[in-house]
Write an enzyme that holds these catalytic residues in place. Structure first.
Site, PDB file in Angstrom:
ATOM      1  N   GLN A  81      -0.567 -14.700   6.880  1.00 17.50           N
ATOM      2  CA  GLN A  81       0.282 -13.638   6.349  1.00 17.50           C
ATOM      3  C   GLN A  81       0.497 -12.572   7.419  1.00 17.50           C
ATOM      4  O   GLN A  81      -0.458 -12.094   8.034  1.00 17.50           O
ATOM      5  CB  GLN A  81      -0.339 -13.006   5.112  1.00 17.50           C
ATOM      6  CG  GLN A  81       0.592 -11.984   4.474  1.00 17.50           C
ATOM      7  CD  GLN A  81       0.023 -11.416   3.206  1.00 17.50           C
ATOM      8  OE1 GLN A  81      -0.893 -10.604   3.258  1.00 17.50           O
ATOM      9  NE2 GLN A  81       0.551 -11.853   2.079  1.00 17.50           N
ATOM     10  N   CYS A  98       2.267  -5.480  -0.425  1.00  9.49           N
ATOM     11  CA  CYS A  98       1.200  -4.484  -0.286  1.00  9.49           C
ATOM     12  C   CYS A  98       1.724  -3.107  -0.700  1.00  9.49           C
ATOM     13  O   CYS A  98       2.717  -2.638  -0.149  1.00  9.49           O
ATOM     14  CB  CYS A  98       0.704  -4.448   1.152  1.00  9.49           C
ATOM     15  SG  CYS A  98      -0.579  -3.213   1.428  1.00  9.49           S
ATOM     16  N   LYS A 122       5.572 -12.907   0.024  1.00 12.22           N
ATOM     17  CA  LYS A 122       4.796 -12.385  -1.102  1.00 12.22           C
ATOM     18  C   LYS A 122       5.422 -11.057  -1.472  1.00 12.22           C
ATOM     19  O   LYS A 122       5.647 -10.203  -0.612  1.00 12.22           O
ATOM     20  CB  LYS A 122       3.335 -12.166  -0.727  1.00 12.22           C
ATOM     21  CG  LYS A 122       2.514 -11.572  -1.902  1.00 12.22           C
ATOM     22  CD  LYS A 122       1.111 -11.225  -1.500  1.00 12.22           C
ATOM     23  CE  LYS A 122       1.109  -9.863  -0.853  1.00 12.22           C
ATOM     24  NZ  LYS A 122      -0.228  -9.305  -0.647  1.00 12.22           N
ATOM     25  N   HIS A 170       3.482 -11.009  -7.503  1.00 12.49           N
ATOM     26  CA  HIS A 170       2.339 -10.476  -8.226  1.00 12.49           C
ATOM     27  C   HIS A 170       2.584  -9.041  -8.630  1.00 12.49           C
ATOM     28  O   HIS A 170       3.565  -8.445  -8.282  1.00 12.49           O
ATOM     29  CB  HIS A 170       1.047 -10.618  -7.430  1.00 12.49           C
ATOM     30  CG  HIS A 170       0.955  -9.736  -6.241  1.00 12.49           C
ATOM     31  ND1 HIS A 170       0.153  -8.647  -6.226  1.00 12.49           N
ATOM     32  CD2 HIS A 170       1.563  -9.791  -5.024  1.00 12.49           C
ATOM     33  CE1 HIS A 170       0.254  -8.055  -5.038  1.00 12.49           C
ATOM     34  NE2 HIS A 170       1.098  -8.728  -4.302  1.00 12.49           N
TER      35      HIS A 170
END
Length: 133
Positions: A20, A50, A93, A133
């Site tokens: 990542q 993040c 992500k 997520h």
């Protein structure tokens, strides 16, 4: 020797292994992929999830994480630059939204359509896999 200790996954028994990366400069991310190429990763992932306070620096062109979701075209440019250098898939992500607190969400809510627009814009490039997520 130092890079080998940090990055070498070619002999790892635990596969698939995903590297990542965090950043918002296409050239820098492409260079990171070039550096990682010989080390046996099965996929390279761009972190757009993040919620770190440091991530808000993306507005000055050098951030990472969830705030990248506010600039889907930049994310597409980054992932396309990464894909040009990669021999493996590039994934992203991301989060359902970009707000860090419930107060932020209540004041300026995230919408499912915003997530879909982000995914559509990025998927128009080289990314075919997203972790949300």
């Amino acid at each position: 020797e130092y890079l080998r200790k940090l990055l070498d996954m070619s002999s790892s028994k635990e596969h698939p292994v995903v590297l990542q990366l965090g950043g918002s400069d296409p050239d820098t991310l492409a260079e990171a992929v070039r550096i990682a190429k010989p080390w046996g990763y099965d996929e390279i992932n761009l972190n757009c999830g993040c919620p770190s306070e440091a991530a808000v620096k993306v507005r000055q062109g050098h951030g990472f994480g969830a705030q990248l979701m506010t600039t889907p075209e930049l994310v597409r440019q980054c992932t396309e630059a990464m894909a040009e250098e990669a021999e493996v898939d590039i994934s992203v992500k991301c989060r359902i939204g970009t707000h860090q607190t419930l107060a932020d969400l209540e004041r300026n809510g995230d919408h499912y359509d915003t997530l879909l627009s982000f995914v559509d814009a990025v998927a128009a490039g080289k990314v075919k896999r997203f972790a949300v997520h």
